[in-house]
Design a protein around this motif. Structure first.
Motif, PDB file in Angstrom:
ATOM      1  N   ILE A 163       8.095  17.821 -32.352  1.00  0.00           N
ATOM      2  CA  ILE A 163       8.901  18.704 -33.201  1.00  0.00           C
ATOM      3  C   ILE A 163       9.579  17.910 -34.308  1.00  0.00           C
ATOM      4  O   ILE A 163      10.141  16.842 -34.074  1.00  0.00           O
ATOM      5  CB  ILE A 163       9.960  19.443 -32.354  1.00  0.00           C
ATOM      6  CG1 ILE A 163       9.270  20.481 -31.462  1.00  0.00           C
ATOM      7  CG2 ILE A 163      11.024  20.082 -33.231  1.00  0.00           C
ATOM      8  CD1 ILE A 163      10.205  21.161 -30.502  1.00  0.00           C
ATOM      9  N   VAL A 164       9.526  18.461 -35.511  1.00  0.00           N
ATOM     10  CA  VAL A 164      10.252  17.896 -36.645  1.00  0.00           C
ATOM     11  C   VAL A 164      11.085  19.025 -37.251  1.00  0.00           C
ATOM     12  O   VAL A 164      10.541  20.015 -37.737  1.00  0.00           O
ATOM     13  CB  VAL A 164       9.306  17.318 -37.713  1.00  0.00           C
ATOM     14  CG1 VAL A 164      10.097  16.810 -38.921  1.00  0.00           C
ATOM     15  CG2 VAL A 164       8.461  16.195 -37.121  1.00  0.00           C
ATOM     16  N   GLY A 165      12.397  18.866 -37.171  1.00  0.00           N
ATOM     17  CA  GLY A 165      13.295  19.837 -37.783  1.00  0.00           C
ATOM     18  C   GLY A 165      13.474  19.511 -39.250  1.00  0.00           C
ATOM     19  O   GLY A 165      13.421  18.354 -39.649  1.00  0.00           O
ATOM     20  N   ALA A 166      13.696  20.549 -40.052  1.00  0.00           N
ATOM     21  CA  ALA A 166      13.879  20.366 -41.489  1.00  0.00           C
ATOM     22  C   ALA A 166      15.274  20.826 -41.887  1.00  0.00           C
ATOM     23  O   ALA A 166      15.782  21.813 -41.365  1.00  0.00           O
ATOM     24  CB  ALA A 166      12.827  21.162 -42.253  1.00  0.00           C
ATOM     25  N   GLY A 167      15.863  20.093 -42.816  1.00  0.00           N
ATOM     26  CA  GLY A 167      17.176  20.464 -43.327  1.00  0.00           C
ATOM     27  C   GLY A 167      17.319  20.037 -44.774  1.00  0.00           C
ATOM     28  O   GLY A 167      16.631  19.135 -45.234  1.00  0.00           O
ATOM     29  N   ALA A 168      18.225  20.717 -45.451  1.00  0.00           N
ATOM     30  CA  ALA A 168      18.473  20.395 -46.852  1.00  0.00           C
ATOM     31  C   ALA A 168      19.960  20.508 -47.135  1.00  0.00           C
ATOM     32  O   ALA A 168      20.680  21.238 -46.451  1.00  0.00           O
ATOM     33  CB  ALA A 168      17.693  21.341 -47.762  1.00  0.00           C
ATOM     34  N   GLY A 169      20.392  19.788 -48.149  1.00  0.00           N
ATOM     35  CA  GLY A 169      21.764  19.902 -48.610  1.00  0.00           C
ATOM     36  C   GLY A 169      21.944  21.202 -49.382  1.00  0.00           C
ATOM     37  O   GLY A 169      20.969  21.875 -49.739  1.00  0.00           O
ATOM     38  N   ASP A 170      23.164  21.547 -49.671  1.00  0.00           N
ATOM     39  CA  ASP A 170      23.446  22.798 -50.377  1.00  0.00           C
ATOM     40  C   ASP A 170      22.863  22.839 -51.785  1.00  0.00           C
ATOM     41  O   ASP A 170      22.478  23.906 -52.263  1.00  0.00           O
ATOM     42  CB  ASP A 170      24.958  23.045 -50.457  1.00  0.00           C
ATOM     43  CG  ASP A 170      25.551  23.491 -49.133  1.00  0.00           C
ATOM     44  OD1 ASP A 170      24.781  24.001 -48.274  1.00  0.00           O
ATOM     45  OD2 ASP A 170      26.773  23.334 -48.952  1.00  0.00           O
ATOM     46  N   ARG A 171      22.789  21.701 -52.434  1.00  0.00           N
ATOM     47  CA  ARG A 171      22.280  21.656 -53.808  1.00  0.00           C
ATOM     48  C   ARG A 171      20.761  21.584 -53.870  1.00  0.00           C
ATOM     49  O   ARG A 171      20.180  21.694 -54.955  1.00  0.00           O
ATOM     50  CB  ARG A 171      22.887  20.475 -54.548  1.00  0.00           C
ATOM     51  CG  ARG A 171      24.400  20.604 -54.727  1.00  0.00           C
ATOM     52  CD  ARG A 171      25.043  19.427 -55.427  1.00  0.00           C
ATOM     53  NE  ARG A 171      24.127  18.748 -56.330  1.00  0.00           N
ATOM     54  CZ  ARG A 171      24.029  17.434 -56.425  1.00  0.00           C
ATOM     55  NH1 ARG A 171      24.769  16.647 -55.684  1.00  0.00           N
ATOM     56  NH2 ARG A 171      23.194  16.882 -57.275  1.00  0.00           N
ATOM     57  N   GLY A 172      20.100  21.374 -52.727  1.00  0.00           N
ATOM     58  CA  GLY A 172      18.643  21.317 -52.705  1.00  0.00           C
ATOM     59  C   GLY A 172      18.054  20.010 -53.186  1.00  0.00           C
ATOM     60  O   GLY A 172      16.831  19.886 -53.296  1.00  0.00           O
ATOM     61  N   GLN A 173      18.881  19.028 -53.441  1.00  0.00           N
ATOM     62  CA  GLN A 173      18.395  17.735 -53.931  1.00  0.00           C
ATOM     63  C   GLN A 173      18.179  16.722 -52.821  1.00  0.00           C
ATOM     64  O   GLN A 173      17.637  15.650 -53.055  1.00  0.00           O
ATOM     65  CB  GLN A 173      19.365  17.162 -54.970  1.00  0.00           C
ATOM     66  CG  GLN A 173      19.387  17.934 -56.261  1.00  0.00           C
ATOM     67  CD  GLN A 173      18.034  17.862 -56.967  1.00  0.00           C
ATOM     68  OE1 GLN A 173      17.460  16.788 -57.150  1.00  0.00           O
ATOM     69  NE2 GLN A 173      17.505  19.021 -57.335  1.00  0.00           N
ATOM     70  N   VAL A 174      18.634  17.056 -51.604  1.00  0.00           N
ATOM     71  CA  VAL A 174      18.457  16.161 -50.461  1.00  0.00           C
ATOM     72  C   VAL A 174      17.765  16.954 -49.360  1.00  0.00           C
ATOM     73  O   VAL A 174      18.189  18.052 -48.995  1.00  0.00           O
ATOM     74  CB  VAL A 174      19.814  15.618 -49.960  1.00  0.00           C
ATOM     75  CG1 VAL A 174      19.609  14.736 -48.734  1.00  0.00           C
ATOM     76  CG2 VAL A 174      20.536  14.857 -51.054  1.00  0.00           C
ATOM     77  N   ARG A 175      16.701  16.386 -48.833  1.00  0.00           N
ATOM     78  CA  ARG A 175      15.963  16.987 -47.720  1.00  0.00           C
ATOM     79  C   ARG A 175      15.843  15.936 -46.624  1.00  0.00           C
ATOM     80  O   ARG A 175      15.727  14.746 -46.903  1.00  0.00           O
ATOM     81  CB  ARG A 175      14.583  17.443 -48.160  1.00  0.00           C
ATOM     82  CG  ARG A 175      14.630  18.462 -49.283  1.00  0.00           C
ATOM     83  CD  ARG A 175      13.356  19.264 -49.382  1.00  0.00           C
ATOM     84  NE  ARG A 175      13.429  20.274 -50.395  1.00  0.00           N
ATOM     85  CZ  ARG A 175      14.120  21.411 -50.320  1.00  0.00           C
ATOM     86  NH1 ARG A 175      14.804  21.670 -49.243  1.00  0.00           N
ATOM     87  NH2 ARG A 175      14.130  22.277 -51.309  1.00  0.00           N
ATOM     88  N   ALA A 176      15.857  16.429 -45.383  1.00  0.00           N
ATOM     89  CA  ALA A 176      15.757  15.503 -44.250  1.00  0.00           C
ATOM     90  C   ALA A 176      14.877  16.100 -43.164  1.00  0.00           C
ATOM     91  O   ALA A 176      14.718  17.318 -43.066  1.00  0.00           O
ATOM     92  CB  ALA A 176      17.150  15.202 -43.695  1.00  0.00           C
ATOM     93  N   GLY A 177      14.330  15.215 -42.349  1.00  0.00           N
ATOM     94  CA  GLY A 177      13.567  15.604 -41.173  1.00  0.00           C
ATOM     95  C   GLY A 177      14.124  14.864 -39.977  1.00  0.00           C
ATOM     96  O   GLY A 177      14.500  13.693 -40.080  1.00  0.00           O
ATOM     97  N   ALA A 178      14.216  15.561 -38.841  1.00  0.00           N
ATOM     98  CA  ALA A 178      14.758  14.936 -37.628  1.00  0.00           C
ATOM     99  C   ALA A 178      13.943  15.365 -36.423  1.00  0.00           C
ATOM    100  O   ALA A 178      13.416  16.486 -36.373  1.00  0.00           O
ATOM    101  CB  ALA A 178      16.222  15.326 -37.432  1.00  0.00           C
TER     102      ALA A 178
END
Length: 125
Positions: free
Chosen positions: A40-55
């Protein structure tokens, strides 16, 4: 032999055998699901959409990607965006893992009230 109120004098051999079979099915299914949870890889982003992450479901941060405008508002805003993206990715991975395991338990133990079982287990410890 259903629910949590057991009368030890009313337990039959077939009840014990059925419970043992259910436990074996659940154990095999959970072992199988363990490998799926690791993928499993979760996806997330900051409020401005300029930062994305996977965990990963185990909490590891797998990647952080910065957009071209990510540093525009300074390092303090950037660090908040990174933390938010990572937290959201972790929450997404946990949600996916919980859903996968809930489905596996429901398949292994049809008819079991998982909400009641979870509440009971949480009350124990």
């Amino acid at each position: 032999m259903f629910g949590f109120d057991l009368d030890l004098g009313d337990i039959r051999e077939q009840d014990v055998l059925r419970s043992a079979e259910q436990a074996e099915r659940l154990e095999a299914l959970l072992a199988e699901q363990e490998a799926r949870v690791a993928e499993i890889v979760g996806a997330g982003a900051g409020d401005r959409g300029q930062v994305r992450a996977g965990a990963a479901a185990d909490g590891r941060v797998l990647h952080v990607t910065l957009g071209p405008q990510a540093t525009r508002d300074g390092s303090h805003v950037l660090s908040e965006e990174i933390l938010l993206a990572v937290r959201r990715a972790h929450e997404d991975a946990q949600r996916q893992a919980e859903e996968l395991l809930r489905t596996a338990v429901e398949e292994a133990l049809p008819g079991v009230d998982l909400a009641a079982l979870t509440a009971r287990l949480n009350a124990l410890g």
